[in-house]
Every structure is written in C-alpha cells, then in structure tokens.
Write a protein that holds these residues in place. Structure first.
Motif, short mmCIF file in Angstrom:
data_model
loop_
_atom_site.label_atom_id
_atom_site.label_comp_id
_atom_site.label_asym_id
_atom_site.label_seq_id
_atom_site.Cartn_x
_atom_site.Cartn_y
_atom_site.Cartn_z
N THR A 137 0.72 -0.85 -0.10
CA THR A 137 0.58 0.33 0.00
C THR A 137 0.98 0.91 -0.30
N GLN A 138 1.82 1.19 0.52
CA GLN A 138 2.59 1.94 1.02
C GLN A 138 3.41 2.44 -0.43
N THR A 139 4.18 1.57 -1.00
CA THR A 139 4.18 1.42 -2.25
C THR A 139 3.54 2.13 -3.71
N ALA A 140 2.93 1.14 -3.64
CA ALA A 140 1.28 2.19 -4.44
C ALA A 140 1.25 3.20 -4.41
N GLN A 141 0.93 4.11 -2.68
CA GLN A 141 1.14 5.40 -3.05
C GLN A 141 2.23 6.61 -3.42
N SER A 142 3.22 5.52 -3.37
CA SER A 142 4.15 6.43 -3.64
C SER A 142 4.64 6.40 -5.10
N ILE A 143 3.75 4.93 -6.07
CA ILE A 143 4.02 5.12 -7.01
C ILE A 143 3.15 6.36 -7.89
N ASP A 144 1.75 5.99 -7.04
CA ASP A 144 0.66 7.11 -7.39
C ASP A 144 1.27 8.42 -7.92
N GLU A 145 1.60 9.03 -6.17
CA GLU A 145 2.59 10.44 -6.68
C GLU A 145 3.20 10.34 -7.55
N ALA A 146 4.66 9.13 -7.67
CA ALA A 146 4.70 9.88 -8.58
C ALA A 146 4.61 10.37 -10.22
N MET A 147 3.65 9.41 -10.06
CA MET A 147 3.51 9.29 -11.96
C MET A 147 2.37 10.60 -12.40
N HIS A 148 2.59 12.06 -11.33
CA HIS A 148 1.87 13.34 -10.96
C HIS A 148 2.55 14.16 -11.99
N ALA A 149 4.09 13.59 -12.19
CA ALA A 149 4.20 14.26 -13.63
C ALA A 149 4.57 14.01 -14.53
N PRO A 150 4.47 14.51 -15.37
CA PRO A 150 4.54 14.62 -16.90
C PRO A 150 5.29 13.50 -17.46
N PHE A 151 5.68 13.50 -18.27
CA PHE A 151 6.92 12.91 -18.97
C PHE A 151 6.91 13.12 -20.64
N ARG A 152 7.74 13.45 -20.15
CA ARG A 152 8.09 14.13 -21.87
C ARG A 152 9.76 13.55 -22.77
N ILE A 153 8.70 12.90 -23.90
CA ILE A 153 9.21 12.03 -25.57
C ILE A 153 9.41 12.73 -26.23
N GLY A 154 10.79 13.20 -26.49
CA GLY A 154 10.95 14.03 -27.75
C GLY A 154 10.25 15.29 -27.68
N GLU A 155 9.14 15.43 -28.67
CA GLU A 155 8.71 16.50 -28.28
C GLU A 155 6.73 16.52 -27.90
N ASP A 156 6.80 15.78 -27.28
CA ASP A 156 5.56 15.05 -26.83
C ASP A 156 5.19 15.67 -25.02
N VAL A 157 4.84 16.01 -24.96
CA VAL A 157 4.55 15.81 -23.15
C VAL A 157 3.29 14.40 -22.81
N ILE A 158 3.99 13.83 -21.98
CA ILE A 158 2.41 12.80 -22.09
C ILE A 158 2.09 12.44 -20.24
N SER A 159 0.98 12.80 -20.36
CA SER A 159 0.59 11.97 -18.94
C SER A 159 0.20 11.04 -18.61
N MET A 160 0.55 10.90 -17.91
CA MET A 160 0.13 9.00 -17.31
C MET A 160 -0.93 8.79 -16.33
N LYS A 161 -1.99 7.87 -15.85
CA LYS A 161 -2.53 8.37 -14.30
C LYS A 161 -2.30 6.73 -14.60
N ALA A 162 -1.83 6.20 -13.00
CA ALA A 162 -1.35 4.81 -13.10
C ALA A 162 -2.93 3.85 -11.68
#
Length: 478
Positions: A137-162
């Motif tokens: 549960t603690q690890t899942a919460q950390s992953i959920d929080e970490a995914m809030h920041a978008p990913f920059r892949i090349g010219e695209d900014v991609i937001s992912m929800k886990a």
C-alpha cells in the motif's frame, strides 16, 4: 625413422588429437551454456524495459508462496491510456515512455522488491518483505504520486495515470495464477473508481466485474437493435432567454434501474472500447437532427477514448459532408480527460476541428486540477462551468465571487461561458447579473425529445417559462 620413433610420434599425435577433441568439447559446452543462459534471459526478460516478464514474475511469486518467508503481496499497475499513446504517437514513442515509467516506478520500490512488465502498459510489483500488504500500500501510494509529473518523450509531453490493484496473500490458500487474477480484478476496480487510484482485492469485486461485463454486452446489443436514443437539453441566452443551441444526451430507455443511467453505462463503454461505436452513432444522430433543425447548433459530448482515435477529425469532416450541414452548427464538448494523456495529439485534433468551423467547448470546467493550464495551451470556443459551482450560489457570498471570476476569465480569453445545472430562478437571476452568456439546467428546460426542442425555439419561449422584466427574472418554473 625407427619403429620406436614412429610409435612415439603416433602417441604424441593421438595425445594432441585427444587434447584437441577435449578442448573442442569444452568450448562447445561453454558455448552451449552461454546459449542457454542467453535463452533463459530472453525468455524471462521484457525486451523493451529489460525488466522481468510475466513468466519470471509467476516463477518468483510461486517461490515466495512456497517459501518459509512472510506472506507476499502483489500489485498490478496499469498505465491508463497507454494504448492510445501507441496508436496516436507510434510504438517508438510508446517504448520510450515504458522505459521512463519503469525507471520512475523502480525508484519507488525497495531493493528486495521485484518490478516486472507483464504486457502492454501493465506492470506488476512483488513485495516479499514482512508486512507485505502494508508495504504494498505504501509503495502504491509512492508510485501514484510519482506518476503525477508528466513525461517528456521527444517533443511530446505525456501524462499518465496509474491504476493500481493490490492482492494480499496467505500461503497455502490459492496458487500464483489466482493471486495474479485477484490483483488484476483490484486494478480494474481502481480504474473504475473516480476517487481512488489504488484498490485492494475483495471478493465483492468479482461480482461487480461480472455485472460490468453483462451491462457492456447488453449495451452492445442495444446499439445493434436501435434501442438507444438521444435527448436534447436547451442552452438559452442569459440576456434574451432565447434557445440558442442544445446538448445531445444519450439514453437507454429499455434498461431499467441504475444500469440504465448514462453515469453507469458510459464509463463501462469507455473501459471496453465500445464507446467508439456509441460515440460514432451519437455523432451521426446529432447531425441528422442538426439537418432537421437547420438553424440550431447541437453539442455532442466526445469521450477521451473517441477523441484520441487516430483520424477522429477526418471522420467528423466526412460526416459533415455526408449530411450536408454547416460545421458551425456542430459543437464538440470535451473534458480535460481528453487532454491529459498526450497534449500534442489533442491539440492537433482540436486545431483541425476548429479550422473546419466546428466549435469546441471545455466541459465540466473547474473539476480537474489542471483546467487553468489547459486554457493557456488550447484555444476553446467556450467553457461550461461545472454544476458544483452553481450549487455554491445557494451557500453564500464566496460562491458568487468565484463564479464572477470564472466568467470574467472566460471572457478575457474570448470564450463564451455556459453555466450548467441551473435549477432555480434565483440561480438564473444571479448568473444573468454576473454576465454569464448561456444557461443550461432543469429550470430552463429538461432533456427531452427533439420535437420538444422545436416547440421551445419560438421567440415567446424565454427561459422555459421565465421572462425578464425590468432587469430581473419573473415567472414560474415548469
């Protein structure tokens, strides 16, 4: 050469031959061992992320269940919308996104934990430490929080929800395959929960999942059997009270109970992919009504799944030409969920629609954490204030000031502003005084058949029975 010399030379030759054969045999064994090691690695490793794959995860989970150590816990983590990224931005971008996600997730895990990629946009984490369920549960919460920041892949900014499902275990209870299934079920429960991105398995989830599958199957048949219909709710001008446009809303009349509510069956259709067919049908039906109405624009809600389909804008253009209607008479309503996964593709689709002359409105404004940022990035023709803000008018001064600010913000960006969920005469009067452009809600007209919409379009029909006199509202609400 003497006989003795010949024998000696023959023995030396035989010894050399034997050494050569032994050396070759050793080399072959080493090569065979290397090949086997390489094969084992390939068969247990995901080639994109270099993480363990599903087979290796199953092996490790089985070992953990049979060991003398503590009861393990398993998490399944799905990247919501990953398939759309692959379909719209390409597999190369998708692979780079997976690598970046794997690195970010790994940073949330303990060295003793195991992260695996089990297919598509799905990962799993095996926790074998003491108090594994709590740790998971603690690890899942950390992953959920970490995914809030978008990913920059090349010219695209991609937001992912886990979406994260957790399956606790008890040795000797069920095999590894059942633990994996339970984690998957919990993940689907998290995916369908608008408030919680992390869910822990419970037997009730199996019943809910089966119900969702049944509803989806029945909905598909309903579409094929022409059992669905559209109803239309008017949007009226806050200044004159005249009906200016209407919003098309999907209904399933033959389905009784909660399952027949759009708030239930639409999310199920989005999850299964059926929403693409439903959306295409709704768009086609709305265009038929536009052709019939001739002068009243009609708005159609487009789900994130439908909007992100490659070629959506082209399909809209083809439908407009097929029905022979003016693009300005079609309005598209989208929520920020359309924009949140991959901003670049959404922006290109929006620009294409607006170039055709189709108006695009941001629906449910204010419900998401990033609505303001999207107003900066995208050019909308209008925004619809979520009904929750309208309800605040009945509470006090703060609600009125907040609405005033939102309306002023929309006008400063050259957008028309619509207030949804207007249910009382007092709310309508306040919104008129705050210079809101359009009003929508039960006080002004309930969703109904298109014929009722025709009947409301006369100039004498102002605000569904409310009329303006001396700058205020009078009259009864029907």
């Amino acid at each position: 050469m003497s006989v003795l010399s010949g024998i000696l030379l023959a023995n030396i030759s035989l010894a050399l031959l034997a050494a050569l054969i032994y050396w070759q045999g050793t080399m072959h064994a080493e090569q065979l061992r290397d090949v086997r090691l390489q094969f084992n690695k390939l068969s247990s490793t995901d080639p994109v992320t270099n993480l363990p794959n599903r087979a290796k995860l199953h092996e490790r989970l089985t070992e953990a269940l049979e060991s003398d150590g503590p009861d393990p816990a398993l998490m399944v983590i799905e990247l919501d919308g990953f398939k759309v990224v692959n379909d719209t931005l390409g597999h190369e971008t998708g692979d780079e996104l997976l690598k970046a996600v794997a690195m970010r997730m790994n940073s949330c895990l303990n060295d003793k934990d195991m992260l695996a990629r089990v297919g598509g946009g799905e990962f799993a984490a095996l926790i074998t430490r003491a108090d594994a369920e709590v740790r998971a549960t603690q690890t899942a919460q950390s992953i959920d929080e970490a995914m809030h920041a978008p990913f920059r892949i090349g010219e695209d900014v991609i937001s992912m929800k886990a979406n994260i499902g957790i399956a606790p275990t008890q040795k000797g209870e069920v095999p590894a395959t059942e633990i994996l299934r339970r984690a998957d079920v919990a993940m689907f429960a998290a995916k369908n929960d608008r408030l919680e991105a992390i869910r822990t398995y419970s037997p009730a989830m199996d019943e809910a999942l089966q119900l969702r599958r049944t509803i989806n199957s029945e909905l598909d048949r309903a579409l094929m059997n022409n059992e669905l219909t559209l109803v239309y709710q008017p949007l009226v001008c806050a200044r004159t009270g005249k009906v200016m446009s209407a919003e098309a809303l999907m209904r399933w009349p033959s389905k009784q109970g909660l399952a027949g509510s759009p708030g239930v069956f639409i999310p199920i259709a989005e999850e299964s992919g059926l929403i693409t067919k439903l959306g295409a049908w709704a768009l086609d039906q709305a265009m038929l009504e536009i052709k019939r109405q001739k002068t009243i624009p009609i708005a159609v809600n487009v789900s994130p799944v439908q909007f992100r389909v490659d070629g959506f804008a082209n399909s809209v253009e083809a439908a407009l030409e097929r029905h022979g209607i003016e693009p300005a008479l079609l309005h598209i309503e989208i929520t920020e969920g359309v924009l949140i996964s991959h901003t670049g593709e959404a922006q290109r689709t929006m620009n294409r629609l607006r170039q055709m002359g189709v108006q695009v409105l941001l629906d449910d404004f204010g419900t998401g954490y990033s609505s303001l940022s999207y107003l900066q990035q995208f050019q909308f023709d209008g925004l619809k204030i979520d009904r929750a803000f309208i309800q605040q008018l009945d509470i006090g001064h703060t609600g009125r000031e907040l609405l005033k600010s939102i309306i002023a913000l929309g006008h400063s960006l050259n957008m028309k502003v619509v207030a949804e969920g207007v249910e009382t005469e007092d709310q309508a009067a306040v919104l008129q005084l705050l210079s809101c452009d359009f009003l929508q809600g039960y006080a002004l007209g309930r969703p109904g058949a298109a014929d009722a919409l025709h009947a409301m379009t006369g100039p004498e029909e102002l605000l569904g029975g409310l009329t303006r006199k001396g700058g205020g509202w009078t009259g009864a609400i029907n």
